[in-house]
Design a protein around this motif. Structure first.
Motif, mmCIF file in Angstrom:
data_model
loop_
_atom_site.group_PDB
_atom_site.id
_atom_site.type_symbol
_atom_site.label_atom_id
_atom_site.label_comp_id
_atom_site.label_asym_id
_atom_site.label_seq_id
_atom_site.Cartn_x
_atom_site.Cartn_y
_atom_site.Cartn_z
ATOM 1 N N ARG A 1 -19.648 -12.029 -44.963
ATOM 2 C CA ARG A 1 -18.931 -10.855 -44.477
ATOM 3 C C ARG A 1 -19.277 -10.705 -42.999
ATOM 4 N NH1 ARG A 1 -20.649 -5.386 -47.523
ATOM 5 N NH2 ARG A 1 -21.787 -6.931 -48.724
ATOM 6 N N LEU A 2 -18.279 -10.610 -42.162
ATOM 7 C CA LEU A 2 -18.523 -10.392 -40.737
ATOM 8 C C LEU A 2 -18.358 -8.915 -40.459
ATOM 9 C CD1 LEU A 2 -16.505 -13.352 -39.140
ATOM 10 C CD2 LEU A 2 -18.908 -13.280 -39.847
ATOM 11 N N ILE A 3 -19.405 -8.294 -39.941
ATOM 12 C CA ILE A 3 -19.306 -6.872 -39.671
ATOM 13 C C ILE A 3 -19.530 -6.586 -38.195
ATOM 14 C CG2 ILE A 3 -19.877 -6.089 -42.009
ATOM 15 C CD1 ILE A 3 -22.709 -5.791 -41.223
ATOM 16 N N MET B 1 -15.194 -6.857 -41.834
ATOM 17 C CA MET B 1 -15.245 -5.421 -42.103
ATOM 18 C C MET B 1 -15.656 -4.660 -40.859
ATOM 19 S SD MET B 1 -16.726 -5.035 -45.923
ATOM 20 C CE MET B 1 -15.960 -5.951 -47.284
ATOM 21 N N ASN B 2 -14.890 -3.631 -40.543
ATOM 22 C CA ASN B 2 -15.242 -2.734 -39.440
ATOM 23 C C ASN B 2 -16.322 -1.791 -39.888
ATOM 24 O OD1 ASN B 2 -13.540 -3.489 -37.425
ATOM 25 N ND2 ASN B 2 -11.857 -2.247 -38.190
ATOM 26 N N ASP B 3 -17.179 -1.444 -38.954
ATOM 27 C CA ASP B 3 -18.147 -0.423 -39.344
ATOM 28 C C ASP B 3 -17.655 0.969 -38.932
ATOM 29 O OD1 ASP B 3 -18.578 -0.503 -36.666
ATOM 30 O OD2 ASP B 3 -20.686 -1.075 -36.777
ATOM 31 N N ILE C 1 -23.055 -10.845 -41.741
ATOM 32 C CA ILE C 1 -23.338 -11.328 -40.389
ATOM 33 C C ILE C 1 -22.833 -10.288 -39.391
ATOM 34 C CG2 ILE C 1 -22.900 -13.192 -38.742
ATOM 35 C CD1 ILE C 1 -22.422 -15.026 -41.244
ATOM 36 N N LEU C 2 -23.742 -9.766 -38.626
ATOM 37 C CA LEU C 2 -23.389 -8.700 -37.673
ATOM 38 C C LEU C 2 -23.040 -9.296 -36.315
ATOM 39 C CD1 LEU C 2 -23.315 -5.622 -36.904
ATOM 40 C CD2 LEU C 2 -25.659 -5.975 -36.089
ATOM 41 N N ILE C 3 -21.852 -8.988 -35.843
ATOM 42 C CA ILE C 3 -21.486 -9.403 -34.483
ATOM 43 C C ILE C 3 -21.771 -8.238 -33.553
ATOM 44 C CG2 ILE C 3 -19.715 -10.362 -32.984
ATOM 45 C CD1 ILE C 3 -18.269 -11.397 -35.332
ATOM 46 N N ASP C 4 -22.645 -8.489 -32.623
ATOM 47 C CA ASP C 4 -23.042 -7.448 -31.684
ATOM 48 C C ASP C 4 -22.382 -7.710 -30.325
ATOM 49 O OD1 ASP C 4 -24.314 -5.194 -30.867
ATOM 50 O OD2 ASP C 4 -26.317 -5.847 -31.495
#
Ligand SMILES: Nc1ncnc2c1ncn2[C@@H]1O[C@H](COP(=O)(O)OP(=O)(O)OP(=O)(O)O)[C@@H](O)[C@H]1O
Ligand SMILES: [Mg+2]
Length: 278
Positions: free
Chosen positions: A52-54, A166-168, A187-190
Motif C-alpha cells: 500500500r502506498l500512502i 491511499m491518501n492520508d 510504504i510511506l512516500i514523504d
C-alpha cells in the motif's frame, strides 16, 4: 486496438487494455526499492505481497506504482477506486450485447490478474469494505477471485502483482482489520529533499525556466519544513501557471509577479508566507 478475449470455464471474458503513461520516477529510490521488494518472490514457496502506498495527495503515489511496474517490464492496469466502486466493477461486469445475450467485461484489475500484469488499485481508501471484501481471497495465499456475475473462479497468474494507493486525507473508509492485514507493507512516500524535488519539477516541466523552477523548489521546501500539505503536484501547477502568465506579460518580465499570482491562485493566501524572497 483489438479486443482481447479469454475463455475461462466456458465463459468468454473481454479484457481491458493496459495503461500507458509518460512518466519516469526521479530520485526517492528507497520507496521504489521497498515496493519492488514487496513484489519479489524469493523462494518457490514464497508469495508476493500487496503493498500500500500512502502519502499526501500529489506526493507521487500513482506515479511510483506505475513506474515500478514499468521497471519490471510489465503491463500496468490502473483501476480507479471510488466510493461507488462495487464488487462487480472490480471483477466482471455484464454488458447487454443483443437480445438475450450478455458480454462479460473484465475490469482492469481482473485483466491484470489474468494476464500476469500489475494492477494499481488507485485511491483504495475511497472504496467500501464490501468491495474490498470481494478481493480478500485474491490478497491472501489463495490468490483467486470469484465473479458471481459470470459464475467463474479465476486463479491469478503467477506474475500478477497488486499495489494500492491511499491518501492520508479524511475522505476515507476505515478498513476492517482483515483487509488491513492483507495490504502490507505500508510504504510511506514523504516529501523529497531539495535536490530531488528540483529534479522532479524539471522532469515534469522539461521546458521549465531555470529561475522559476528554483523559486518553486524553494517555496516547496519552506512549506515542507513547516509541515504544510503542499506537494510537488502543487509545485508543478505553480511553475506551469507562472510560465504561462509570463508568456502573456507585457513590457519587462514580471517574473516575481507571475509567481506571486500563480501561488496565490493555486494555493490561496495562506501559502504566500512561503513565498521566497528574491
Ligand atoms: N519522484 C517523482 N518522479 C517523477 N515525478 C514525480 C515524482 N513525485 C511526484 N511526481 C509528479 O508529481 C505529480 C503528482 O504525482 P501523483 O499523481 O503520482 O501523486 P499521487 O500521490 O498519486 O496524488 P493523489 O493522491 O492526488 O492521487 C505528477 O505529475 C508526478 O509526475
Ligand atoms: Mg494518485
Amino acid at each position: 486496438m483489438a479486443v482481447v478475449t479469454v475463455e475461462i470455464d466456458g465463459v468468454t471474458l473481454h479484457l481491458a487494455h493496459p495503461d500507458e503513461l509518460a512518466v519516469r520516477w526521479v530520485g526517492q529510490e528507497e520507496v521504489m526499492r521497498q515496493l519492488l521488494a514487496a513484489w519479489l518472490v524469493v523462494d518457490p514457496q514464497d508469495l508476493p505481497m500487496n503493498p500500500r502506498l500512502i502519502g499526501k495527495p500529489g506526493v507521487g503515489k500513482t506515479t511510483l506504482a506505475y513506474a515500478a511496474a514499468k521497471r519490471l517490464g510489465r503491463d500496468v492496469y490502473i483501476m480507479q477506486a471510488t466510493v461507488d466502486t462495487r464488487p462487480e466493477d472490480l471483477i466482471v461486469q455484464p454488458v447487454i450485447e443483443g437480445p438475450a445475450k450478455l458480454r462479460y467485461v473484465a475490469s482492469p484489475l481482473l485483466s491484470a490478474v489474468i494476464r500476469g500484469a500489475v494492477a494499481v488499485l488507485d485511491e483504495g481508501n475511497r472504496m467500501s469494505e464490501k468491495s474490498w471484501a470481494s478481493l480478500a481471497p485474491l490478497l491472501d495465499t489463495r490468490r483467486y477471485v470469484e465473479s458471481v456475475v459470470a459464475g467463474v473462479k479465476i486463479k491469478a497468474h503467477p506474475q500478477f502483482r497488486l499495489v494500492t494507493t491511499m491518501n492520508d486525507d479524511a475522505s476515507t473508509f476505515d478498513l476492517p482489520e482483515y483487509i488491513h492485514s492483507r495490504l502490507q507493507p505500508q510504504i510511506l512516500i514523504d516529501f523529497p529533499e531539495r535536490d530531488e524535488e528540483y529534479q522532479i519539477l524539471k522532469e515534469n516541466l522539461p521546458f521549465g525556466e531555470e529561475r522559476i523552477l528554483q523559486y518553486v523548489t524553494d517555496f516547496l521546501q519552506q512549506a515542507h519544513a513547516a509541515d504544510e500539505r503542499y506537494t510537488v503536484r502543487d509545485g508543478i501547477n505553480i511553475a506551469r501557471f507562472a510560465m504561462k502568465l509570463k508568456g502573456l506579460a507585457t513590457g519587462q518580465s514580471h517574473e516575481s509577479e507571475a509567481l506571486h499570482v500563480s501561488i496565490l491562485e493555486t494555493l490561496g493566501e495562506e501559502a504566500m508566507r512561503y513565498f521566497p524572497r528574491a
